[in-house]
Motif scaffolding. Sequence first.
Motif, mmCIF file in Angstrom:
data_model
loop_
_atom_site.group_PDB
_atom_site.id
_atom_site.type_symbol
_atom_site.label_atom_id
_atom_site.label_comp_id
_atom_site.label_asym_id
_atom_site.label_seq_id
_atom_site.Cartn_x
_atom_site.Cartn_y
_atom_site.Cartn_z
ATOM 1 N N ARG A 1 -15.644 -29.008 25.064
ATOM 2 C CA ARG A 1 -16.103 -27.622 24.912
ATOM 3 C C ARG A 1 -15.144 -26.671 25.602
ATOM 4 N N ASP B 1 -12.525 -23.765 24.107
ATOM 5 C CA ASP B 1 -12.394 -22.385 24.575
ATOM 6 C C ASP B 1 -10.925 -21.987 24.677
ATOM 7 N N ARG C 1 -17.153 -23.587 13.779
ATOM 8 C CA ARG C 1 -18.609 -23.361 13.783
ATOM 9 C C ARG C 1 -18.989 -22.130 14.594
ATOM 10 N N ARG C 2 -18.182 -21.769 15.550
ATOM 11 C CA ARG C 2 -18.467 -20.587 16.363
ATOM 12 C C ARG C 2 -18.296 -19.286 15.563
ATOM 13 N N GLN D 1 -15.895 -17.166 15.368
ATOM 14 C CA GLN D 1 -15.289 -16.036 16.075
ATOM 15 C C GLN D 1 -13.863 -15.774 15.613
ATOM 16 N N ASP E 1 -15.364 -27.500 16.036
ATOM 17 C CA ASP E 1 -16.227 -26.756 16.962
ATOM 18 C C ASP E 1 -15.888 -25.269 16.910
ATOM 19 N N ILE E 2 -14.604 -24.951 16.953
ATOM 20 C CA ILE E 2 -14.193 -23.541 16.920
ATOM 21 C C ILE E 2 -14.606 -22.881 15.605
ATOM 22 N N GLU F 1 -9.340 -21.835 21.114
ATOM 23 C CA GLU F 1 -9.814 -20.658 20.389
ATOM 24 C C GLU F 1 -9.050 -19.410 20.822
#
Length: 263
Positions: free
Chosen positions: A92, A96, A135-136, A138, A132-133, A99
Amino acid sequence: MSSEIRHLLVIGIGAGDPDHLTLAAVKALRRADVFFVLGKGSEKDSLTRLRRDILDEHVGTGCRVVEADDPWRDRSQDAFAGYADAVHDWRRRRADVCEQLIRDELAPGRCGAFLVWGDPSLYDSTIAILEDIRRREQVAFEYEVIPGISSVSALAARHRINLNRVGRSVHITPGRRLSESLPNDDGDIVVMLDAHESFRHLAGSGIWIYWGAYIGTPDEILVSGPLDEVSDRIRRVRAEARAEHGWIMDTYLLRLHPDGAEG
């Protein structure tokens, strides 16, 4: 703001030998506008240097490289308790960092690349982190994966063996789960990420081991033979290499030879 999509390449660069790069990987390197490198501290500077050597040779010394610190990972957990939670937390925090790199260092419509040791599909977190990124929601991007030569393939090549035997399976496991994989009368076992030297518990089993560390690099070490005969040697050279370099990456194949003579 431009509506053009960012594009990412996840490029497998092999187990350590610059010649492990495939033609597809070289072509992908030359498509990228920026290369993202997550450093793992001073003790693993050699890994960053190898990446830069690859870029210098195949892209040129003027290519754009953006480095960031790889988040610290809690390795104090034992082989089982808390391991999955520690890995998920590290991934995770790594997401960050990635991203932010994609958002701040890769303009819309441009192409960035992550250089992955071995093959991105085998015991590597990059694909999962990019998912994961995404799915965010952003930062928008698409990505593709270019396969590479894994340490497993390189290990078999350096020992001049086949990974599989006729009609038999090959099981790949992290070291912490080796005990769950035995006995494996139907095939052979490839063990990765074995910080605890799990093979030492297999004395008297009649198993042969094909072990390698720093495969494909100038520091490569290879040992093979009946486990009862070479286990102490592997543990000794492994400890010496770790003390010298500050880190170690090793992989091995366990194979039961019914007559004790194959190898």
